[in-house]
Design a protein around this motif. Structure first.
Motif, PDB file in Angstrom:
ATOM      1  N   GLN B 101       0.824  -1.208   0.000  1.00  0.00           N
ATOM      2  CA  GLN B 101       0.000   0.000   0.000  1.00  0.00           C
ATOM      3  C   GLN B 101       0.863   1.265   0.000  1.00  0.00           C
ATOM      4  OE1 GLN B 101      -3.292  -0.424  -0.289  1.00  0.00           O
ATOM      5  NE2 GLN B 101      -2.952  -2.638  -0.204  1.00  0.00           N
ATOM      6  N   GLY B 102       2.079   1.151  -0.438  1.00  0.00           N
ATOM      7  CA  GLY B 102       2.942   2.327  -0.485  1.00  0.00           C
ATOM      8  C   GLY B 102       4.057   2.250   0.545  1.00  0.00           C
ATOM      9  N   SER B 103       4.961   3.211   0.441  1.00  0.00           N
ATOM     10  CA  SER B 103       6.135   3.242   1.315  1.00  0.00           C
ATOM     11  C   SER B 103       5.763   3.863   2.662  1.00  0.00           C
ATOM     12  CB  SER B 103       7.209   4.091   0.649  1.00  0.00           C
ATOM     13  OG  SER B 103       6.751   5.431   0.568  1.00  0.00           O
ATOM     14  N   PRO B 104       6.646   3.760   3.657  1.00  0.00           N
ATOM     15  CA  PRO B 104       6.393   4.466   4.924  1.00  0.00           C
ATOM     16  C   PRO B 104       6.128   5.959   4.711  1.00  0.00           C
ATOM     17  CG  PRO B 104       8.182   2.907   5.237  1.00  0.00           C
ATOM     18  CD  PRO B 104       7.840   2.883   3.772  1.00  0.00           C
ATOM     19  N   LEU B 105       6.853   6.549   3.754  1.00  0.00           N
ATOM     20  CA  LEU B 105       6.666   7.974   3.479  1.00  0.00           C
ATOM     21  C   LEU B 105       5.251   8.253   2.950  1.00  0.00           C
ATOM     22  CD1 LEU B 105       8.697  10.147   3.942  1.00  0.00           C
ATOM     23  CD2 LEU B 105       9.342  10.063   1.539  1.00  0.00           C
ATOM     24  N   GLU B 106       4.784   7.369   2.077  1.00  0.00           N
ATOM     25  CA  GLU B 106       3.414   7.553   1.557  1.00  0.00           C
ATOM     26  C   GLU B 106       2.373   7.341   2.660  1.00  0.00           C
ATOM     27  OE1 GLU B 106       3.715   6.276  -3.076  1.00  0.00           O
ATOM     28  OE2 GLU B 106       4.492   4.856  -1.616  1.00  0.00           O
ATOM     29  N   HIS B 107       2.664   6.406   3.579  1.00  0.00           N
ATOM     30  CA  HIS B 107       1.760   6.226   4.720  1.00  0.00           C
ATOM     31  C   HIS B 107       1.745   7.481   5.591  1.00  0.00           C
ATOM     32  CE1 HIS B 107       1.676   1.995   3.593  1.00  0.00           C
ATOM     33  NE2 HIS B 107       0.678   1.834   4.433  1.00  0.00           N
ATOM     34  N   LYS B 108       2.890   8.101   5.701  1.00  0.00           N
ATOM     35  CA  LYS B 108       2.972   9.338   6.492  1.00  0.00           C
ATOM     36  C   LYS B 108       2.081  10.420   5.865  1.00  0.00           C
ATOM     37  CE  LYS B 108       6.107  12.991   7.925  1.00  0.00           C
ATOM     38  NZ  LYS B 108       5.741  13.070   9.331  1.00  0.00           N
ATOM     39  N   ALA B 109       2.149  10.507   4.533  1.00  0.00           N
ATOM     40  CA  ALA B 109       1.330  11.498   3.842  1.00  0.00           C
ATOM     41  C   ALA B 109      -0.157  11.242   4.085  1.00  0.00           C
ATOM     42  CB  ALA B 109       1.634  11.466   2.344  1.00  0.00           C
ATOM     43  N   ARG B 110      -0.489   9.966   4.346  1.00  0.00           N
ATOM     44  CA  ARG B 110      -1.902   9.638   4.611  1.00  0.00           C
ATOM     45  C   ARG B 110      -2.228   9.711   6.101  1.00  0.00           C
ATOM     46  NH1 ARG B 110      -0.900   5.640   0.252  1.00  0.00           N
ATOM     47  NH2 ARG B 110      -0.583   3.957   1.738  1.00  0.00           N
ATOM     48  N   GLY B 111      -1.283  10.206   6.895  1.00  0.00           N
ATOM     49  CA  GLY B 111      -1.608  10.473   8.302  1.00  0.00           C
ATOM     50  C   GLY B 111      -0.894   9.613   9.327  1.00  0.00           C
ATOM     51  N   MET B 112      -0.146   8.610   8.891  1.00  0.00           N
ATOM     52  CA  MET B 112       0.554   7.769   9.866  1.00  0.00           C
ATOM     53  C   MET B 112       1.688   8.575  10.517  1.00  0.00           C
ATOM     54  SD  MET B 112       2.331   4.050   9.230  1.00  0.00           S
ATOM     55  CE  MET B 112       0.816   3.128   8.946  1.00  0.00           C
ATOM     56  N   ASP B 113       1.935   8.314  11.793  1.00  0.00           N
ATOM     57  CA  ASP B 113       3.032   9.016  12.471  1.00  0.00           C
ATOM     58  C   ASP B 113       4.338   8.266  12.193  1.00  0.00           C
ATOM     59  OD1 ASP B 113       4.656  10.541  14.036  1.00  0.00           O
ATOM     60  OD2 ASP B 113       3.344  10.517  15.793  1.00  0.00           O
TER      61      ASP B 113
END
Lengths: 101, 376
Positions: B101-113
Protein backbone atom coordinates in the motif's frame (compact mmCIF):
# COMPACT_ATOMS: atom_id res chain seq x y z
CA UNK A 1 23.93 2.62 7.41
CA UNK A 2 26.45 0.03 6.24
CA UNK A 3 29.27 2.46 5.63
CA UNK A 4 30.91 3.61 8.82
CA UNK A 5 31.42 7.27 9.67
CA UNK A 6 34.74 8.28 11.24
CA UNK A 7 34.84 10.69 14.17
CA UNK A 8 37.18 11.89 16.89
CA UNK A 9 36.37 11.64 20.59
CA UNK A 10 36.49 15.22 21.89
CA UNK A 11 34.80 14.85 25.27
CA UNK A 12 33.99 12.10 27.74
CA UNK A 13 31.39 12.39 30.48
CA UNK A 14 32.35 10.97 33.90
CA UNK A 15 28.67 10.58 34.82
CA UNK A 16 27.87 8.84 31.49
CA UNK A 17 30.60 6.26 30.87
CA UNK A 18 28.78 4.91 27.82
CA UNK A 19 28.71 8.19 26.03
CA UNK A 20 31.20 10.40 24.21
CA UNK A 21 31.05 13.63 22.31
CA UNK A 22 32.55 13.04 18.90
CA UNK A 23 33.50 15.46 16.19
CA UNK A 24 32.85 14.59 12.56
CA UNK A 25 34.26 17.30 10.32
CA UNK A 26 33.20 20.01 12.76
CA UNK A 27 29.80 18.56 13.67
CA UNK A 28 29.63 17.42 17.30
CA UNK A 29 27.19 14.85 18.54
CA UNK A 30 26.98 12.34 21.37
CA UNK A 31 27.52 8.72 20.42
CA UNK A 32 27.14 5.53 22.41
CA UNK A 33 30.32 3.74 23.51
CA UNK A 34 28.56 0.60 24.80
CA UNK A 35 29.94 -1.58 21.99
CA UNK A 36 33.52 -0.57 22.80
CA UNK A 37 33.26 -1.33 26.51
CA UNK A 38 36.09 -3.90 26.32
CA UNK A 39 38.49 -1.15 25.38
CA UNK A 40 36.94 2.27 25.83
CA UNK A 41 38.40 5.08 23.75
CA UNK A 42 40.00 8.08 25.40
CA UNK A 43 39.84 11.73 24.41
CA UNK A 44 41.57 12.23 21.09
CA UNK A 45 40.95 8.68 19.83
CA UNK A 46 39.32 8.09 16.48
CA UNK A 47 36.37 5.73 16.07
CA UNK A 48 34.14 4.39 13.33
CA UNK A 49 30.46 5.02 13.96
CA UNK A 50 27.42 3.09 12.78
CA UNK A 51 23.91 4.38 13.55
CA UNK A 52 25.02 6.41 16.57
CA UNK A 53 27.24 3.73 18.12
CA UNK A 54 31.04 3.71 18.04
CA UNK A 55 31.99 0.32 16.61
CA UNK A 56 35.77 0.28 16.39
CA UNK A 57 38.81 2.33 17.23
CA UNK A 58 40.98 3.29 14.30
CA UNK A 59 44.03 5.40 13.61
CA UNK A 60 43.75 9.04 12.61
CA UNK A 61 45.13 8.17 9.18
CA UNK A 62 42.44 5.53 8.65
CA UNK A 63 39.78 7.93 9.88
CA UNK A 64 40.84 10.50 7.30
CA UNK A 65 40.95 7.75 4.67
CA UNK A 66 37.43 6.72 5.55
CA UNK A 67 36.14 10.27 5.28
CA UNK A 68 37.75 10.55 1.88
CA UNK A 69 36.20 7.22 0.85
CA UNK A 70 32.76 8.52 1.82
CA UNK A 71 33.41 11.66 -0.19
CA UNK A 72 34.57 9.66 -3.20
CA UNK A 73 31.49 7.46 -2.94
CA UNK A 74 29.27 10.54 -2.90
CA UNK A 75 28.09 9.47 0.55
CA UNK A 76 29.66 12.26 2.61
CA UNK A 77 26.54 14.40 2.56
CA UNK A 78 24.32 11.53 3.69
CA UNK A 79 26.86 10.68 6.39
CA UNK A 80 26.85 14.26 7.67
CA UNK A 81 23.06 14.28 7.60
CA UNK A 82 23.12 11.11 9.69
CA UNK A 83 25.55 12.62 12.20
CA UNK A 84 23.54 15.84 12.41
CA UNK A 85 20.46 13.72 13.03
CA UNK A 86 21.88 11.97 16.10
CA UNK A 87 20.47 13.00 19.46
CA UNK A 88 16.77 13.75 19.49
CA UNK A 89 16.70 15.14 23.02
CA UNK A 90 19.46 17.64 22.37
CA UNK A 91 17.58 19.64 19.79
CA UNK A 92 14.20 18.29 18.90
CA UNK A 93 11.52 18.71 21.53
CA UNK A 94 8.60 16.33 21.58
CA UNK A 95 8.16 16.24 17.84
CA UNK A 96 11.43 14.45 17.29
CA UNK A 97 14.39 15.57 15.35
CA UNK A 98 13.68 15.49 11.73
CA UNK A 99 10.41 14.96 9.99
CA UNK A 100 10.31 12.47 7.17
CA UNK A 101 9.94 14.64 4.13
CA UNK B 1 37.30 5.20 -16.82
CA UNK B 2 35.41 8.27 -15.89
CA UNK B 3 36.36 8.34 -12.23
CA UNK B 4 39.98 7.33 -12.56
CA UNK B 5 41.24 10.88 -12.05
CA UNK B 6 39.49 10.91 -8.66
CA UNK B 7 41.63 8.06 -7.43
CA UNK B 8 44.21 8.96 -4.85
CA UNK B 9 47.02 6.94 -6.36
CA UNK B 10 46.21 6.50 -10.03
CA UNK B 11 49.57 4.89 -10.83
CA UNK B 12 49.06 2.21 -8.14
CA UNK B 13 45.54 1.64 -9.46
CA UNK B 14 46.93 1.16 -12.96
CA UNK B 15 49.62 -1.20 -11.68
CA UNK B 16 47.09 -3.25 -9.70
CA UNK B 17 44.82 -3.41 -12.72
CA UNK B 18 47.74 -4.73 -14.79
CA UNK B 19 48.52 -7.25 -12.08
CA UNK B 20 44.93 -8.49 -12.29
CA UNK B 21 45.27 -8.90 -16.06
CA UNK B 22 48.43 -10.93 -15.59
CA UNK B 23 46.86 -13.15 -12.93
CA UNK B 24 43.67 -13.85 -14.83
CA UNK B 25 43.92 -16.96 -17.00
CA UNK B 26 42.57 -15.86 -20.42
CA UNK B 27 41.05 -19.31 -20.93
CA UNK B 28 38.95 -19.06 -17.84
CA UNK B 29 35.86 -17.05 -16.87
CA UNK B 30 35.88 -15.80 -13.28
CA UNK B 31 32.78 -15.04 -11.28
CA UNK B 32 33.63 -13.09 -8.14
CA UNK B 33 30.85 -12.05 -5.80
CA UNK B 34 31.09 -8.90 -3.73
CA UNK B 35 28.75 -9.61 -0.85
CA UNK B 36 28.33 -6.08 0.48
CA UNK B 37 26.12 -3.40 -1.06
CA UNK B 38 28.73 -0.79 -0.18
CA UNK B 39 31.16 -2.58 -2.49
CA UNK B 40 28.56 -2.78 -5.25
CA UNK B 41 28.06 0.97 -4.97
CA UNK B 42 31.83 1.58 -5.10
CA UNK B 43 32.32 -0.73 -8.09
CA UNK B 44 29.78 1.18 -10.19
CA UNK B 45 30.69 4.59 -8.86
CA UNK B 46 34.35 4.18 -9.78
CA UNK B 47 33.73 2.22 -12.94
CA UNK B 48 35.98 -0.57 -11.68
CA UNK B 49 34.59 -2.94 -14.28
CA UNK B 50 36.52 -0.93 -16.86
CA UNK B 51 39.74 -1.74 -15.04
CA UNK B 52 39.17 -5.50 -15.21
CA UNK B 53 39.62 -7.90 -18.10
CA UNK B 54 36.40 -9.07 -19.74
CA UNK B 55 36.68 -12.57 -18.28
CA UNK B 56 36.32 -11.29 -14.72
CA UNK B 57 32.68 -10.90 -13.89
CA UNK B 58 31.64 -9.23 -10.65
CA UNK B 59 28.43 -10.66 -9.23
CA UNK B 60 26.55 -8.40 -6.86
CA UNK B 61 25.61 -10.16 -3.66
CA UNK B 62 22.76 -9.95 -1.17
CA UNK B 63 24.44 -7.47 1.20
CA UNK B 64 21.96 -4.62 0.99
CA UNK B 65 19.60 -5.02 3.97
CA UNK B 66 16.88 -2.85 2.48
CA UNK B 67 16.97 -4.84 -0.74
CA UNK B 68 16.65 -8.32 0.75
CA UNK B 69 13.70 -7.44 2.98
CA UNK B 70 10.53 -9.00 1.56
CA UNK B 71 7.63 -6.65 1.00
CA UNK B 72 5.48 -8.62 3.45
CA UNK B 73 7.69 -7.51 6.34
CA UNK B 74 7.21 -3.86 5.41
CA UNK B 75 3.45 -4.42 5.23
CA UNK B 76 3.52 -6.17 8.62
CA UNK B 77 5.43 -3.34 10.26
CA UNK B 78 3.20 -0.68 8.75
CA UNK B 79 0.04 -2.58 9.70
CA UNK B 80 0.99 -2.24 13.39
CA UNK B 81 1.49 1.51 12.98
CA UNK B 82 -2.04 2.08 11.67
CA UNK B 83 -2.92 2.50 15.34
CA UNK B 84 -2.80 6.29 15.90
CA UNK B 85 -1.08 5.75 19.25
CA UNK B 86 1.93 4.23 17.56
CA UNK B 87 4.92 6.09 16.15
CA UNK B 88 6.68 4.19 13.37
CA UNK B 89 10.40 4.99 13.61
CA UNK B 90 12.95 3.79 11.05
CA UNK B 91 16.20 4.75 9.35
CA UNK B 92 15.92 7.07 6.37
CA UNK B 93 16.88 4.20 4.04
CA UNK B 94 13.53 2.54 4.76
CA UNK B 95 11.33 5.53 4.05
CA UNK B 96 10.95 5.09 0.30
CA UNK B 97 10.85 1.30 0.22
CA UNK B 98 7.51 0.30 -1.27
CA UNK B 99 5.05 -1.88 0.62
CA UNK B 100 1.86 -3.16 -1.02
CA UNK B 101 0.00 0.00 0.00
CA UNK B 102 2.94 2.33 -0.48
CA UNK B 103 6.14 3.24 1.32
CA UNK B 104 6.39 4.47 4.92
CA UNK B 105 6.67 7.97 3.48
CA UNK B 106 3.41 7.55 1.56
CA UNK B 107 1.76 6.23 4.72
CA UNK B 108 2.97 9.34 6.49
CA UNK B 109 1.33 11.50 3.84
CA UNK B 110 -1.90 9.64 4.61
CA UNK B 111 -1.61 10.47 8.30
CA UNK B 112 0.55 7.77 9.87
CA UNK B 113 3.03 9.02 12.47
CA UNK B 114 6.29 8.07 10.73
CA UNK B 115 9.64 9.42 11.93
CA UNK B 116 13.15 9.13 10.61
CA UNK B 117 15.73 8.26 13.23
CA UNK B 118 19.44 7.94 12.62
CA UNK B 119 20.10 5.66 15.57
CA UNK B 120 18.03 3.06 17.43
CA UNK B 121 18.89 4.92 20.64
CA UNK B 122 17.09 7.95 19.21
CA UNK B 123 13.98 5.81 18.73
CA UNK B 124 14.30 5.01 22.43
CA UNK B 125 14.59 8.72 23.24
CA UNK B 126 11.53 9.37 21.12
CA UNK B 127 9.65 6.95 23.40
CA UNK B 128 10.92 8.78 26.48
CA UNK B 129 9.79 12.09 25.01
CA UNK B 130 6.37 10.74 24.06
CA UNK B 131 5.19 8.81 27.12
CA UNK B 132 1.58 8.81 25.91
CA UNK B 133 2.55 7.12 22.64
CA UNK B 134 4.19 3.83 21.75
CA UNK B 135 7.31 3.99 19.59
CA UNK B 136 7.99 1.00 17.36
CA UNK B 137 11.45 0.92 15.85
CA UNK B 138 11.51 -0.92 12.52
CA UNK B 139 14.99 -2.46 12.76
CA UNK B 140 16.90 -3.52 9.67
CA UNK B 141 20.47 -4.37 8.86
CA UNK B 142 23.20 -6.96 9.06
CA UNK B 143 25.73 -7.24 11.85
CA UNK B 144 26.75 -3.58 11.43
CA UNK B 145 23.48 -2.38 12.96
CA UNK B 146 22.18 -5.41 14.93
CA UNK B 147 24.48 -4.86 17.96
CA UNK B 148 23.21 -1.28 18.31
CA UNK B 149 19.61 -2.47 18.31
CA UNK B 150 20.59 -5.11 20.88
CA UNK B 151 22.14 -2.56 23.20
CA UNK B 152 19.13 -0.29 22.78
CA UNK B 153 16.89 -3.14 23.94
CA UNK B 154 19.17 -3.71 26.94
CA UNK B 155 18.77 -0.04 27.82
CA UNK B 156 14.97 -0.14 27.32
CA UNK B 157 14.72 -3.06 29.75
CA UNK B 158 17.07 -1.46 32.27
CA UNK B 159 14.94 1.70 32.21
CA UNK B 160 11.67 -0.30 32.29
CA UNK B 161 10.58 1.75 29.32
CA UNK B 162 7.32 0.12 28.33
CA UNK B 163 6.19 2.33 25.45
CA UNK B 164 8.97 1.13 23.15
CA UNK B 165 9.36 -1.95 20.98
CA UNK B 166 11.42 -3.25 18.10
CA UNK B 167 10.10 -4.89 14.94
CA UNK B 168 13.19 -6.94 14.27
CA UNK B 169 14.30 -7.62 10.70
CA UNK B 170 17.99 -8.10 11.40
CA UNK B 171 19.65 -10.65 9.17
CA UNK B 172 23.03 -12.35 9.24
CA UNK B 173 25.39 -12.51 6.31
CA UNK B 174 26.85 -16.02 6.59
CA UNK B 175 23.63 -18.01 5.93
CA UNK B 176 22.97 -15.86 2.85
CA UNK B 177 26.39 -16.78 1.46
CA UNK B 178 25.64 -20.41 2.24
CA UNK B 179 22.31 -20.19 0.40
CA UNK B 180 24.02 -18.71 -2.63
CA UNK B 181 26.60 -21.49 -2.66
CA UNK B 182 23.84 -24.08 -2.32
CA UNK B 183 21.79 -22.57 -5.13
CA UNK B 184 22.02 -24.77 -8.24
CA UNK B 185 21.94 -21.86 -10.71
CA UNK B 186 24.86 -20.06 -9.08
CA UNK B 187 28.51 -20.62 -9.76
CA UNK B 188 30.83 -18.37 -7.79
CA UNK B 189 34.62 -18.75 -7.85
CA UNK B 190 35.51 -16.42 -4.98
CA UNK B 191 34.11 -13.83 -2.61
CA UNK B 192 34.96 -10.25 -1.72
CA UNK B 193 33.93 -10.20 1.94
CA UNK B 194 32.10 -7.28 3.54
CA UNK B 195 34.31 -4.72 5.29
CA UNK B 196 32.22 -3.18 8.01
CA UNK B 197 30.16 -6.28 8.86
CA UNK B 198 33.51 -7.94 9.49
CA UNK B 199 34.55 -5.30 12.04
CA UNK B 200 31.81 -6.94 14.14
CA UNK B 201 31.98 -10.63 13.20
CA UNK B 202 35.69 -10.77 12.36
CA UNK B 203 37.11 -13.15 9.75
CA UNK B 204 36.58 -16.54 11.41
CA UNK B 205 32.93 -16.95 10.34
CA UNK B 206 34.12 -17.13 6.71
CA UNK B 207 36.55 -19.98 7.29
CA UNK B 208 34.08 -22.70 6.26
CA UNK B 209 33.82 -21.10 2.81
CA UNK B 210 37.49 -21.89 2.24
CA UNK B 211 37.55 -25.17 4.14
CA UNK B 212 34.29 -26.78 2.97
CA UNK B 213 33.58 -25.02 -0.31
CA UNK B 214 37.14 -24.48 -1.45
CA UNK B 215 36.50 -20.84 -2.36
CA UNK B 216 38.84 -17.94 -1.62
CA UNK B 217 37.57 -14.97 0.38
CA UNK B 218 39.16 -11.53 0.74
CA UNK B 219 37.59 -9.21 3.32
CA UNK B 220 37.86 -5.83 1.64
CA UNK B 221 37.83 -2.10 2.28
CA UNK B 222 35.77 0.27 0.16
CA UNK B 223 38.30 2.30 -1.78
CA UNK B 224 38.88 1.43 -5.41
CA UNK B 225 42.38 0.23 -4.57
CA UNK B 226 41.05 -1.92 -1.70
CA UNK B 227 38.62 -3.70 -4.01
CA UNK B 228 41.23 -4.20 -6.75
CA UNK B 229 43.73 -5.55 -4.21
CA UNK B 230 41.10 -7.95 -2.93
CA UNK B 231 40.56 -9.17 -6.49
CA UNK B 232 44.32 -9.72 -6.77
CA UNK B 233 44.24 -11.74 -3.53
CA UNK B 234 41.50 -14.10 -4.66
CA UNK B 235 42.92 -14.45 -8.19
CA UNK B 236 46.28 -15.39 -6.74
CA UNK B 237 44.63 -18.03 -4.59
CA UNK B 238 42.70 -19.39 -7.56
CA UNK B 239 45.89 -19.54 -9.61
CA UNK B 240 47.68 -21.42 -6.82
CA UNK B 241 44.63 -23.63 -6.22
CA UNK B 242 44.37 -22.36 -2.68
CA UNK B 243 41.36 -21.38 -0.62
CA UNK B 244 41.78 -19.28 2.47
CA UNK B 245 40.47 -16.13 4.13
CA UNK B 246 42.58 -13.05 3.57
CA UNK B 247 42.02 -9.78 5.35
CA UNK B 248 42.72 -6.94 2.94
CA UNK B 249 41.04 -4.48 5.35
CA UNK B 250 43.36 -5.20 8.30
CA UNK B 251 43.56 -1.51 9.15
CA UNK B 252 39.95 -1.66 10.31
CA UNK B 253 38.90 -5.32 10.63
CA UNK B 254 40.29 -7.31 13.56
CA UNK B 255 40.48 -11.05 12.84
CA UNK B 256 38.41 -11.78 15.96
CA UNK B 257 35.79 -9.08 15.43
CA UNK B 258 34.23 -6.97 18.17
CA UNK B 259 33.53 -9.16 21.21
CA UNK B 260 31.38 -6.61 23.05
CA UNK B 261 29.15 -6.26 19.98
CA UNK B 262 28.91 -10.03 19.55
CA UNK B 263 28.03 -10.42 23.24
CA UNK B 264 25.29 -7.79 23.00
CA UNK B 265 23.79 -9.61 20.02
CA UNK B 266 23.98 -13.00 21.72
CA UNK B 267 22.37 -11.66 24.91
CA UNK B 268 19.38 -10.11 23.17
CA UNK B 269 18.84 -12.05 19.95
CA UNK B 270 18.53 -15.66 18.93
CA UNK B 271 18.39 -17.18 15.47
CA UNK B 272 15.01 -17.56 13.84
CA UNK B 273 14.44 -21.07 12.50
CA UNK B 274 14.00 -19.50 9.08
CA UNK B 275 13.41 -16.11 7.47
CA UNK B 276 12.33 -15.05 4.04
CA UNK B 277 14.82 -13.12 1.91
CA UNK B 278 13.77 -11.31 -1.18
CA UNK B 279 15.09 -13.20 -4.15
CA UNK B 280 16.62 -15.99 -2.13
CA UNK B 281 13.45 -17.35 -0.52
CA UNK B 282 13.39 -18.91 2.94
CA UNK B 283 16.83 -19.40 4.46
CA UNK B 284 17.16 -21.35 7.67
CA UNK B 285 18.78 -19.66 10.66
CA UNK B 286 19.46 -16.53 8.67
CA UNK B 287 17.83 -13.85 10.81
CA UNK B 288 17.58 -12.70 14.38
CA UNK B 289 14.60 -12.53 16.68
CA UNK B 290 14.31 -11.11 20.15
CA UNK B 291 14.88 -13.52 23.04
CA UNK B 292 12.16 -14.32 25.59
CA UNK B 293 13.81 -12.14 28.23
CA UNK B 294 13.03 -9.12 26.03
CA UNK B 295 9.63 -10.26 24.76
CA UNK B 296 7.92 -7.19 26.17
CA UNK B 297 9.93 -5.07 23.74
CA UNK B 298 9.31 -7.38 20.78
CA UNK B 299 6.71 -5.75 18.51
CA UNK B 300 5.96 -9.08 16.86
CA UNK B 301 4.81 -10.52 20.18
CA UNK B 302 3.30 -7.40 21.56
CA UNK B 303 1.06 -6.63 18.59
CA UNK B 304 -1.02 -8.57 16.17
CA UNK B 305 1.13 -9.13 13.12
CA UNK B 306 -0.70 -10.38 10.05
CA UNK B 307 2.35 -12.28 8.77
CA UNK B 308 1.83 -11.10 5.21
CA UNK B 309 3.59 -12.81 2.33
CA UNK B 310 3.69 -10.77 -0.83
CA UNK B 311 5.11 -11.90 -4.11
CA UNK B 312 7.04 -9.21 -5.93
CA UNK B 313 5.37 -7.58 -8.95
CA UNK B 314 5.48 -10.22 -11.67
CA UNK B 315 7.32 -8.12 -14.20
CA UNK B 316 10.03 -7.10 -11.71
CA UNK B 317 12.91 -9.53 -11.59
CA UNK B 318 14.45 -8.43 -8.29
CA UNK B 319 15.08 -12.02 -7.25
CA UNK B 320 17.13 -12.91 -10.29
CA UNK B 321 19.11 -9.69 -9.99
CA UNK B 322 19.70 -10.26 -6.27
CA UNK B 323 21.09 -13.71 -6.96
CA UNK B 324 23.27 -12.38 -9.73
CA UNK B 325 21.50 -14.47 -12.40
CA UNK B 326 20.45 -11.30 -14.23
CA UNK B 327 22.26 -7.99 -14.51
CA UNK B 328 20.16 -5.00 -13.40
CA UNK B 329 19.59 -3.72 -16.96
CA UNK B 330 18.34 -7.14 -18.05
CA UNK B 331 15.22 -6.77 -15.87
CA UNK B 332 12.20 -5.83 -18.00
CA UNK B 333 11.29 -2.86 -15.80
CA UNK B 334 14.80 -1.45 -15.40
CA UNK B 335 15.00 2.25 -16.29
CA UNK B 336 11.42 2.21 -17.62
CA UNK B 337 8.76 1.67 -14.95
CA UNK B 338 11.41 1.22 -12.25
CA UNK B 339 13.82 4.12 -11.64
CA UNK B 340 15.39 5.62 -8.49
CA UNK B 341 12.72 8.35 -8.62
CA UNK B 342 9.90 5.78 -8.88
CA UNK B 343 11.26 2.51 -7.54
CA UNK B 344 9.21 -0.64 -7.90
CA UNK B 345 11.74 -2.98 -6.36
CA UNK B 346 13.90 -2.31 -3.31
CA UNK B 347 17.11 -2.74 -5.34
CA UNK B 348 16.29 0.59 -6.96
CA UNK B 349 15.69 2.40 -3.65
CA UNK B 350 18.90 2.08 -1.70
CA UNK B 351 22.11 3.58 -3.04
CA UNK B 352 23.64 0.21 -2.15
CA UNK B 353 21.12 -1.65 -4.26
CA UNK B 354 22.66 -2.93 -7.47
CA UNK B 355 19.87 -1.51 -9.66
CA UNK B 356 20.19 2.01 -8.24
CA UNK B 357 23.98 1.83 -8.51
CA UNK B 358 23.78 0.56 -12.10
CA UNK B 359 21.18 3.16 -13.00
CA UNK B 360 23.07 6.08 -11.47
CA UNK B 361 26.41 5.29 -13.02
CA UNK B 362 26.23 2.84 -15.93
CA UNK B 363 22.78 3.58 -17.31
CA UNK B 364 23.04 7.36 -17.16
CA UNK B 365 26.47 7.16 -18.77
CA UNK B 366 25.14 4.98 -21.59
CA UNK B 367 22.06 7.16 -21.98
CA UNK B 368 24.25 10.26 -22.33
CA UNK B 369 26.50 8.59 -24.89
CA UNK B 370 23.46 7.41 -26.87
CA UNK B 371 21.84 10.83 -26.85
CA UNK B 372 25.09 12.49 -27.91
CA UNK B 373 25.68 10.01 -30.71
CA UNK B 374 22.08 10.20 -31.91
CA UNK B 375 22.27 14.00 -31.90
CA UNK B 376 25.43 13.90 -33.99
Amino acid sequence: MCLAIPGQVVELFPDQPNCAMIDVVGVRRKVDLGLLQDSLPVKGDWVLIHVGFAMSKISEEDALDQMRTLRMLGEAEAAMQEVEGYGIEDVGGTQGRREAS
Amino acid sequence: MKFVDEFREPEIITRTSEQIRRLADPNRHYRIMEVCGGHTHAIYRFGLKDLLPANIELIHGPGCPVCVLPMGRIDDGLSIAHDPNIIFAAFGDMMRVPGTQGSPLEHKARGMDVRIVYSPSDALKLAQLNPDKHVMFFAIGFETTAPSTALTLVRARAQSLHNFSVFCNHVTIIPAIRAILDSPDMRIDAFIGPGHVSTVIGCRPYEWIARNENKPVAVSGFEPLDILQSIVMVLRQLRDKEAKIENQYKRVVPWEGNHAALRAMADVFELRPYFEWRGLGFISQSALRIRDGYSEWDAERRFNVPGVRVTDPKAAQCGEVLKGVLKPHQCKLFGKECTPEHPIGALMVSSEGSCAAYFNYEHRKTATVTSISSAA
